[in-house]
Design a protein around this motif. Structure first.
Motif, mmCIF file in Angstrom:
data_model
loop_
_atom_site.group_PDB
_atom_site.id
_atom_site.type_symbol
_atom_site.label_atom_id
_atom_site.label_comp_id
_atom_site.label_asym_id
_atom_site.label_seq_id
_atom_site.Cartn_x
_atom_site.Cartn_y
_atom_site.Cartn_z
ATOM 1 N N ILE A 1 13.485 24.500 -41.343
ATOM 2 C CA ILE A 1 12.305 24.468 -40.477
ATOM 3 C C ILE A 1 12.562 25.323 -39.252
ATOM 4 C CG2 ILE A 1 11.608 22.149 -41.204
ATOM 5 C CD1 ILE A 1 12.531 21.192 -38.389
ATOM 6 N N VAL A 2 11.493 25.898 -38.745
ATOM 7 C CA VAL A 2 11.578 26.661 -37.509
ATOM 8 C C VAL A 2 11.145 25.730 -36.388
ATOM 9 C CG1 VAL A 2 10.690 28.646 -36.239
ATOM 10 C CG2 VAL A 2 11.095 28.817 -38.694
ATOM 11 N N LEU A 3 12.003 25.611 -35.387
ATOM 12 C CA LEU A 3 11.643 24.769 -34.253
ATOM 13 C C LEU A 3 10.430 25.350 -33.550
ATOM 14 C CD1 LEU A 3 15.065 24.047 -32.499
ATOM 15 C CD2 LEU A 3 13.745 22.530 -33.936
ATOM 16 N N PRO A 4 9.547 24.501 -33.070
ATOM 17 C CA PRO A 4 8.452 25.027 -32.264
ATOM 18 C C PRO A 4 9.019 25.637 -30.977
ATOM 19 C CG PRO A 4 8.270 22.634 -32.540
ATOM 20 C CD PRO A 4 9.498 23.078 -33.249
ATOM 21 N N LYS A 5 8.211 26.357 -30.270
ATOM 22 C CA LYS A 5 8.663 26.965 -29.026
ATOM 23 C C LYS A 5 9.205 25.894 -28.094
ATOM 24 C CE LYS A 5 5.713 30.944 -29.234
ATOM 25 N NZ LYS A 5 4.659 31.726 -28.630
ATOM 26 N N VAL A 6 10.302 26.243 -27.429
ATOM 27 C CA VAL A 6 10.938 25.332 -26.482
ATOM 28 C C VAL A 6 10.603 25.831 -25.089
ATOM 29 C CG1 VAL A 6 13.144 24.450 -25.638
ATOM 30 C CG2 VAL A 6 12.793 24.790 -28.088
ATOM 31 N N ARG A 7 10.131 24.937 -24.260
ATOM 32 C CA ARG A 7 9.778 25.298 -22.894
ATOM 33 C C ARG A 7 10.737 24.597 -21.949
ATOM 34 N NH1 ARG A 7 3.915 23.759 -21.145
ATOM 35 N NH2 ARG A 7 4.821 21.733 -21.546
ATOM 36 N N VAL A 8 11.308 25.374 -21.034
ATOM 37 C CA VAL A 8 12.201 24.828 -20.022
ATOM 38 C C VAL A 8 11.478 24.948 -18.690
ATOM 39 C CG1 VAL A 8 14.432 25.057 -18.881
ATOM 40 C CG2 VAL A 8 14.231 25.571 -21.316
ATOM 41 N N ARG A 9 11.396 23.838 -17.971
ATOM 42 C CA ARG A 9 10.730 23.881 -16.673
ATOM 43 C C ARG A 9 11.381 22.911 -15.712
ATOM 44 N NH1 ARG A 9 4.970 20.885 -17.784
ATOM 45 N NH2 ARG A 9 5.896 18.928 -18.359
ATOM 46 N N ASP A 10 11.211 23.198 -14.461
ATOM 47 C CA ASP A 10 11.784 22.375 -13.401
ATOM 48 C C ASP A 10 10.901 21.152 -13.183
ATOM 49 O OD1 ASP A 10 13.490 21.643 -11.354
ATOM 50 O OD2 ASP A 10 12.456 22.841 -9.848
ATOM 51 N N ASP A 11 11.535 20.036 -12.878
ATOM 52 C CA ASP A 11 10.802 18.808 -12.594
ATOM 53 C C ASP A 11 11.434 18.151 -11.379
ATOM 54 O OD1 ASP A 11 9.576 16.325 -12.493
ATOM 55 O OD2 ASP A 11 9.720 15.971 -14.651
ATOM 56 N N ALA A 12 10.732 18.182 -10.270
ATOM 57 C CA ALA A 12 11.266 17.659 -9.010
ATOM 58 C C ALA A 12 11.444 16.144 -9.030
ATOM 59 C CB ALA A 12 10.359 18.063 -7.852
#
Length: 189
Positions: free
Chosen positions: A15-26
């Motif tokens: 399987i191909v992983l869906p797009k991974v999003r990295v974001r900051d969370d204060a």
């Protein structure tokens, strides 16, 4: 590292992983991270970007001074200057990005069945159709629906069975579909 992980997962389990999003969370504590799947919390951890994680495997020959990793008595965050000593003692050392990528891989593998969507299943079948059009055309939608195939593939992934040999799986589904219409029977077959 994430792109490499996506390629590795495709090659190993199919399987191909869906797009991974990295974001900051204060709202997260400093050095903490969370992994969410479709917006739902599934895992968390802490990283020390200025240190290495030394992981023991139970057969280490010494102890290292450092900050123990939370929840793991055999791993410790160490300064980069301690790397050689850690290796001598039998520890494996990992950078913070490698630790995060390993954790993401563990989560992806344990939730692989949830990551296989209807659209992803259709995409896999479309790719197989280019190689084996007669097999796909004789089964879908005449004897099986894409949803049937998705349920079977999810069941296999839940049991940690790779689905990269999709042609063989579809052939087995075709055989099973002549005798039953129960997805559990398909998975077993």
């Amino acid at each position: 590292r994430i792109a490499s992980l996506r390629n590795q997962m495709a090659a190993e389990i199919g399987i191909v992983l869906p797009k991974v999003r990295v974001r900051d969370d204060a709202t997260l504590p400093n050095q903490a991270y969370e992994i969410r799947l479709f917006g739902d919390f599934v895992a968390q951890g802490e990283l020390r970007v200025d240190k290495l994680l030394a992981r023991g495997n139970g057969s280490t020959t010494g102890t290292l001074p450092g900050e123990p990793e939370s929840g793991d008595g055999s791993s410790v965050w160490i300064d980069a200057g301690q790397r050689e000593q850690a290796l001598i003692y039998g520890f494996k050392t990992h950078t913070a990005p490698a630790v995060l990528a390993d954790h993401l891989e563990q989560v992806a593998r344990s939730h692989a069945d949830e990551l296989l969507s209807h659209d992803a299943t259709k995409h896999l079948l479309d790719e197989l159709r280019e190689v084996a059009p007669a097999m796909i055309e004789s089964l879908i939608p005449n004897r099986l629906t894409i949803s049937d195939v998705q349920r079977v593939l999810q069941g296999l992934l839940r049991e940690a069975i790779p689905i990269r040999q999709l042609g063989i799986i579809i052939e087995a589904l075709g055989d099973a579909a002549t005798h039953s219409d129960d997805p559990d029977v398909f998975i077993e077959h």
